[in-house]
Design an enzyme around this catalytic site. Sequence first.
Site, PDB file in Angstrom:
ATOM      1  N   PRO A  38      -8.183 -11.460  18.344  1.00 24.04           N
ATOM      2  CA  PRO A  38      -8.289 -12.570  17.392  1.00 24.04           C
ATOM      3  C   PRO A  38      -9.129 -13.716  17.954  1.00 24.04           C
ATOM      4  O   PRO A  38      -9.496 -14.634  17.225  1.00 24.04           O
ATOM      5  CB  PRO A  38      -6.831 -13.007  17.175  1.00 24.04           C
ATOM      6  CG  PRO A  38      -6.088 -12.482  18.351  1.00 24.04           C
ATOM      7  CD  PRO A  38      -6.816 -11.286  18.851  1.00 24.04           C
ATOM      8  N   GLU A  48       0.816  -9.166  24.248  1.00 22.14           N
ATOM      9  CA  GLU A  48       0.095 -10.439  24.319  1.00 22.14           C
ATOM     10  C   GLU A  48      -1.408 -10.219  24.458  1.00 22.14           C
ATOM     11  O   GLU A  48      -2.185 -11.176  24.516  1.00 22.14           O
ATOM     12  CB  GLU A  48       0.599 -11.281  25.500  1.00 22.14           C
ATOM     13  CG  GLU A  48       1.987 -11.872  25.311  1.00 22.14           C
ATOM     14  CD  GLU A  48       2.092 -12.713  24.049  1.00 22.14           C
ATOM     15  OE1 GLU A  48       1.142 -13.422  23.718  1.00 22.14           O
ATOM     16  OE2 GLU A  48       3.143 -12.618  23.388  1.00 22.14           O
TER      17      GLU A  48
HETATM   18  N1  SAM Z   1      -1.739 -13.284  22.346  1.00 22.85           N
HETATM   19  C1  SAM Z   1      -2.969 -12.936  21.720  1.00 22.85           C
HETATM   20  C2  SAM Z   1      -3.721 -14.196  21.319  1.00 22.85           C
HETATM   21  O1  SAM Z   1      -3.073 -15.175  20.973  1.00 22.85           O
HETATM   22  O2  SAM Z   1      -4.960 -14.175  21.310  1.00 22.85           O
HETATM   23  C3  SAM Z   1      -2.729 -12.082  20.483  1.00 22.85           C
HETATM   24  C4  SAM Z   1      -2.315 -10.693  20.816  1.00 22.85           C
HETATM   25  S1  SAM Z   1      -2.095  -9.672  19.421  1.00 22.85           S
HETATM   26  C5  SAM Z   1      -0.388  -9.845  19.077  1.00 22.85           C
HETATM   27  C6  SAM Z   1      -2.198  -8.053  20.073  1.00 22.85           C
HETATM   28  C7  SAM Z   1      -3.535  -7.360  19.911  1.00 22.85           C
HETATM   29  O3  SAM Z   1      -3.827  -7.192  18.544  1.00 22.85           O
HETATM   30  C8  SAM Z   1      -4.733  -8.067  20.486  1.00 22.85           C
HETATM   31  O4  SAM Z   1      -4.874  -7.834  21.862  1.00 22.85           O
HETATM   32  C9  SAM Z   1      -5.871  -7.471  19.690  1.00 22.85           C
HETATM   33  O5  SAM Z   1      -6.334  -6.260  20.246  1.00 22.85           O
HETATM   34  C10 SAM Z   1      -5.221  -7.186  18.345  1.00 22.85           C
HETATM   35  N2  SAM Z   1      -5.536  -8.198  17.303  1.00 22.85           N
HETATM   36  C11 SAM Z   1      -4.681  -9.087  16.760  1.00 22.85           C
HETATM   37  N3  SAM Z   1      -5.263  -9.831  15.829  1.00 22.85           N
HETATM   38  C12 SAM Z   1      -6.541  -9.421  15.755  1.00 22.85           C
HETATM   39  C13 SAM Z   1      -7.676  -9.830  14.985  1.00 22.85           C
HETATM   40  N4  SAM Z   1      -7.604 -10.812  14.100  1.00 22.85           N
HETATM   41  N5  SAM Z   1      -8.837  -9.175  15.188  1.00 22.85           N
HETATM   42  C14 SAM Z   1      -8.941  -8.173  16.094  1.00 22.85           C
HETATM   43  N6  SAM Z   1      -7.895  -7.756  16.860  1.00 22.85           N
HETATM   44  C15 SAM Z   1      -6.726  -8.361  16.694  1.00 22.85           C
END
Ligand code: SAM
Length: 260
Positions: free
Chosen positions: A89, A116
């Site tokens: 993200p 995370e």
């Molecule tokens: N703690 C991280 C942060 O705040 O940036 C978010 C982690 S998210 C719960 C887990 C995974 O989901 C990320 O490592 C990524 O690979 C994927 N992910 C979540 N949202 C995304 C988005 N909008 N675009 C691409 N990948 C996403």
Amino acid sequence: MLDVEIFTLFPGMFESPLRESILGRALTRGLLRVRLHNIRDYAADRHQVTDDTPYGGGGGMVMKPEPIFAAVEAALGDPPRLPVILLSPQGRLFTQERAWQLAQAPGFALLCGRYEGVDERVREHLASEELSVGDYVLSGGELAAMAVVEAVTRLLPGAIGDQDGALDDSLSSGLLEYPHYTRPAEYRGWRVPEVLASGHHAEIARWRREQALYRTWQRRPDLLAKAALTPRERALVDEWQARHPAQGKLTESGEDNPLA
Ligand code: SAM
């Protein structure tokens, strides 16, 4: 053939989407090759652990670097023979323009985070790019990776029946696409715009272009700044703007639509 290498803890999430419709056909026609790599298979310890608690404390788990580096290097060599795109993200927003670029590349790898996210050293030393599919947070990169694969595959020559359709699609031309109608000509008293049934191709093309322009002005004025418009089209937009300074608050197809 576009070569897509996906690194994930949940390869099963890709199976059904890759079997169906345009993706399924692209795979059987040999336009696309997708290889799924389970990061867990590259965990060195007996319990195949791929995550650990964060340094510095706090909640959540972080994906360990070793299994990720091992998986990518085993599949793609060191340095990797394809760019490694980390889904995140925090990445640059994935756009139609980036989809066109990726469709012309020999291939790419997609790295799906969980928890995370991945240890920062993966981002620094393994990923060549970070892509986000939008300003919201998913639980993992798998659905984001699918969105990238799907958007890129439909741009491969031969992937969809009407290749020109891909050029008309929203955003490919820099504008949102015009509205579509099909039979019946009248449904519950709502009529299809007459020009579309006129058989007059030049008029239809003009109507569609103006509708696309109007829609983009109404919903995504930010796109208009970059779009290639003729002087006449620019003048049209300026006229709408002068008549409706509160642009964006207009109704879809109501009286406010100067083209309705
Ligand atoms: N703690 C991280 C942060 O705040 O940036 C978010 C982690 S998210 C719960 C887990 C995974 O989901 C990320 O490592 C990524 O690979 C994927 N992910 C979540 N949202 C995304 C988005 N909008 N675009 C691409 N990948 C996403």
